[in-house]
Design a protein around this motif. Structure first.
Motif, PDB file in Angstrom:
ATOM      1  N   LYS A  44      84.715 -21.096   3.656  1.00  0.00           N
ATOM      2  CA  LYS A  44      85.641 -22.239   3.615  1.00  0.00           C
ATOM      3  C   LYS A  44      84.914 -23.533   3.971  1.00  0.00           C
ATOM      4  N   HIS A  45      84.069 -23.487   4.988  1.00  0.00           N
ATOM      5  CA  HIS A  45      83.318 -24.682   5.379  1.00  0.00           C
ATOM      6  C   HIS A  45      82.352 -25.103   4.268  1.00  0.00           C
ATOM      7  N   VAL A  46      81.690 -24.127   3.665  1.00  0.00           N
ATOM      8  CA  VAL A  46      80.780 -24.430   2.562  1.00  0.00           C
ATOM      9  C   VAL A  46      81.562 -25.036   1.403  1.00  0.00           C
ATOM     10  N   ARG A  47      82.749 -24.528   1.126  1.00  0.00           N
ATOM     11  CA  ARG A  47      83.575 -25.056   0.033  1.00  0.00           C
ATOM     12  C   ARG A  47      83.908 -26.528   0.268  1.00  0.00           C
ATOM     13  N   VAL A  48      84.231 -26.895   1.504  1.00  0.00           N
ATOM     14  CA  VAL A  48      84.530 -28.304   1.817  1.00  0.00           C
ATOM     15  C   VAL A  48      83.291 -29.159   1.573  1.00  0.00           C
ATOM     16  N   LEU A  49      82.129 -28.662   1.975  1.00  0.00           N
ATOM     17  CA  LEU A  49      80.883 -29.400   1.766  1.00  0.00           C
ATOM     18  C   LEU A  49      80.554 -29.525   0.272  1.00  0.00           C
ATOM     19  N   VAL A  50      80.846 -28.486  -0.482  1.00  0.00           N
ATOM     20  CA  VAL A  50      80.646 -28.536  -1.938  1.00  0.00           C
ATOM     21  C   VAL A  50      81.594 -29.563  -2.552  1.00  0.00           C
ATOM     22  N   ASP A  51      82.860 -29.526  -2.163  1.00  0.00           N
ATOM     23  CA  ASP A  51      83.850 -30.459  -2.704  1.00  0.00           C
ATOM     24  C   ASP A  51      83.498 -31.911  -2.385  1.00  0.00           C
ATOM     25  N   ALA A  52      82.859 -32.136  -1.231  1.00  0.00           N
ATOM     26  CA  ALA A  52      82.442 -33.489  -0.845  1.00  0.00           C
ATOM     27  C   ALA A  52      81.140 -33.888  -1.530  1.00  0.00           C
ATOM     28  N   GLY A  53      80.500 -32.939  -2.211  1.00  0.00           N
ATOM     29  CA  GLY A  53      79.263 -33.230  -2.923  1.00  0.00           C
ATOM     30  C   GLY A  53      78.014 -33.152  -2.070  1.00  0.00           C
ATOM     31  N   VAL A  54      78.149 -32.633  -0.855  1.00  0.00           N
ATOM     32  CA  VAL A  54      77.018 -32.574   0.071  1.00  0.00           C
ATOM     33  C   VAL A  54      76.147 -31.352  -0.196  1.00  0.00           C
ATOM     34  N   VAL A  55      76.764 -30.263  -0.603  1.00  0.00           N
ATOM     35  CA  VAL A  55      76.067 -28.988  -0.808  1.00  0.00           C
ATOM     36  C   VAL A  55      76.320 -28.527  -2.230  1.00  0.00           C
ATOM     37  N   GLU A  56      75.318 -27.870  -2.792  1.00  0.00           N
ATOM     38  CA  GLU A  56      75.524 -27.174  -4.058  1.00  0.00           C
ATOM     39  C   GLU A  56      75.185 -25.705  -3.841  1.00  0.00           C
ATOM     40  N   VAL A  57      75.876 -24.849  -4.559  1.00  0.00           N
ATOM     41  CA  VAL A  57      75.689 -23.410  -4.419  1.00  0.00           C
ATOM     42  C   VAL A  57      75.121 -22.879  -5.727  1.00  0.00           C
ATOM     43  N   GLU A  58      74.035 -22.143  -5.583  1.00  0.00           N
ATOM     44  CA  GLU A  58      73.366 -21.553  -6.741  1.00  0.00           C
ATOM     45  C   GLU A  58      73.606 -20.045  -6.718  1.00  0.00           C
ATOM     46  N   ALA A  59      74.066 -19.510  -7.824  1.00  0.00           N
ATOM     47  CA  ALA A  59      74.282 -18.069  -7.932  1.00  0.00           C
ATOM     48  C   ALA A  59      72.990 -17.406  -8.368  1.00  0.00           C
ATOM     49  N   VAL A  60      72.497 -16.486  -7.528  1.00  0.00           N
ATOM     50  CA  VAL A  60      71.304 -15.704  -7.841  1.00  0.00           C
ATOM     51  C   VAL A  60      71.692 -14.239  -7.643  1.00  0.00           C
ATOM     52  N   ALA A  61      71.859 -13.544  -8.755  1.00  0.00           N
ATOM     53  CA  ALA A  61      72.366 -12.162  -8.734  1.00  0.00           C
ATOM     54  C   ALA A  61      73.708 -12.163  -8.012  1.00  0.00           C
ATOM     55  N   ASN A  62      73.837 -11.389  -6.941  1.00  0.00           N
ATOM     56  CA  ASN A  62      75.117 -11.334  -6.230  1.00  0.00           C
ATOM     57  C   ASN A  62      75.112 -12.222  -4.980  1.00  0.00           C
ATOM     58  N   ARG A  63      74.112 -13.058  -4.860  1.00  0.00           N
ATOM     59  CA  ARG A  63      73.999 -13.949  -3.695  1.00  0.00           C
ATOM     60  C   ARG A  63      74.360 -15.371  -4.084  1.00  0.00           C
ATOM     61  N   ARG A  64      74.893 -16.118  -3.140  1.00  0.00           N
ATOM     62  CA  ARG A  64      75.206 -17.528  -3.327  1.00  0.00           C
ATOM     63  C   ARG A  64      74.339 -18.305  -2.349  1.00  0.00           C
ATOM     64  N   ILE A  65      73.371 -19.035  -2.901  1.00  0.00           N
ATOM     65  CA  ILE A  65      72.422 -19.754  -2.060  1.00  0.00           C
ATOM     66  C   ILE A  65      72.849 -21.220  -1.978  1.00  0.00           C
ATOM     67  N   CYS A  66      72.965 -21.713  -0.765  1.00  0.00           N
ATOM     68  CA  CYS A  66      73.428 -23.078  -0.509  1.00  0.00           C
ATOM     69  C   CYS A  66      72.236 -24.005  -0.315  1.00  0.00           C
ATOM     70  N   HIS A  67      72.288 -25.152  -1.000  1.00  0.00           N
ATOM     71  CA  HIS A  67      71.254 -26.182  -0.915  1.00  0.00           C
ATOM     72  C   HIS A  67      71.934 -27.504  -0.584  1.00  0.00           C
ATOM     73  N   LEU A  68      71.251 -28.352   0.170  1.00  0.00           N
ATOM     74  CA  LEU A  68      71.742 -29.714   0.366  1.00  0.00           C
ATOM     75  C   LEU A  68      71.444 -30.537  -0.873  1.00  0.00           C
ATOM     76  N   ARG A  69      72.325 -31.471  -1.155  1.00  0.00           N
ATOM     77  CA  ARG A  69      72.098 -32.443  -2.221  1.00  0.00           C
ATOM     78  C   ARG A  69      71.630 -33.739  -1.574  1.00  0.00           C
ATOM     79  N   ALA A  70      70.620 -34.365  -2.121  1.00  0.00           N
ATOM     80  CA  ALA A  70      70.054 -35.576  -1.528  1.00  0.00           C
ATOM     81  C   ALA A  70      70.923 -36.811  -1.755  1.00  0.00           C
ATOM     82  N   GLU A  71      71.610 -36.894  -2.887  1.00  0.00           N
ATOM     83  CA  GLU A  71      72.339 -38.103  -3.258  1.00  0.00           C
ATOM     84  C   GLU A  71      73.350 -38.567  -2.207  1.00  0.00           C
ATOM     85  N   PRO A  72      74.182 -37.686  -1.656  1.00  0.00           N
ATOM     86  CA  PRO A  72      75.150 -38.158  -0.657  1.00  0.00           C
ATOM     87  C   PRO A  72      74.484 -38.751   0.582  1.00  0.00           C
ATOM     88  N   PHE A  73      73.327 -38.227   0.944  1.00  0.00           N
ATOM     89  CA  PHE A  73      72.641 -38.735   2.122  1.00  0.00           C
ATOM     90  C   PHE A  73      71.967 -40.074   1.825  1.00  0.00           C
TER      91      PHE A  73
END
Length: 113
Positions: A44-73
């Motif tokens: 849920k916390h990651v979803r809020v960060l994704v919705d705000a554009g701060v984090v992006e989630v990359e699907a790799v097989a059955n894993r969801r890897i979270c990365h920060l996005r530089a633009e919001p910062f």
């Protein structure tokens, strides 16, 4: 300035997630483990960060890897720049004032120290 970014970062768990992701990309499970949260809470916390554009989630097989996005910062840094300039100017004036008040004053004529 996008208020959603500030709103997302205002919650302590989400701010901690960002601090973790600064070091390295993590899966939601790794985030949950490091913050001692249940996985649904972390998601849920990651979803809020994704919705705000701060984090992006990359699907790799059955894993969801979270990365920060530089633009919001960058946007946040740009917004803060005006305030930084304001405070730097105020500190410069304070330095000048302190230099003036701490300078030795000439003693009145005829007085001996």
């Amino acid at each position: 300035m996008n208020a959603a970014i500030l709103g997302a970062l205002a919650e302590p768990h989400r701010l901690h997630i960002v601090e973790l992701l600064v070091r390295e990309p993590l899966t939601v499970g790794e985030i949950a483990a490091r913050l001692d949260l249940r996985q649904p809470q972390a998601s849920k916390h990651v979803r809020v960060l994704v919705d705000a554009g701060v984090v992006e989630v990359e699907a790799v097989a059955n894993r969801r890897i979270c990365h920060l996005r530089a633009e919001p910062f960058r946007e946040l840094d740009g917004w803060l720049a005006a305030y930084r300039q304001l405070w730097e100017a105020r500190f410069d004036r304070l330095d000048e004032y302190l230099d003036q008040t701490s300078a030795p004053r000439p003693s009145p004529e005829g007085e001996q120290p």
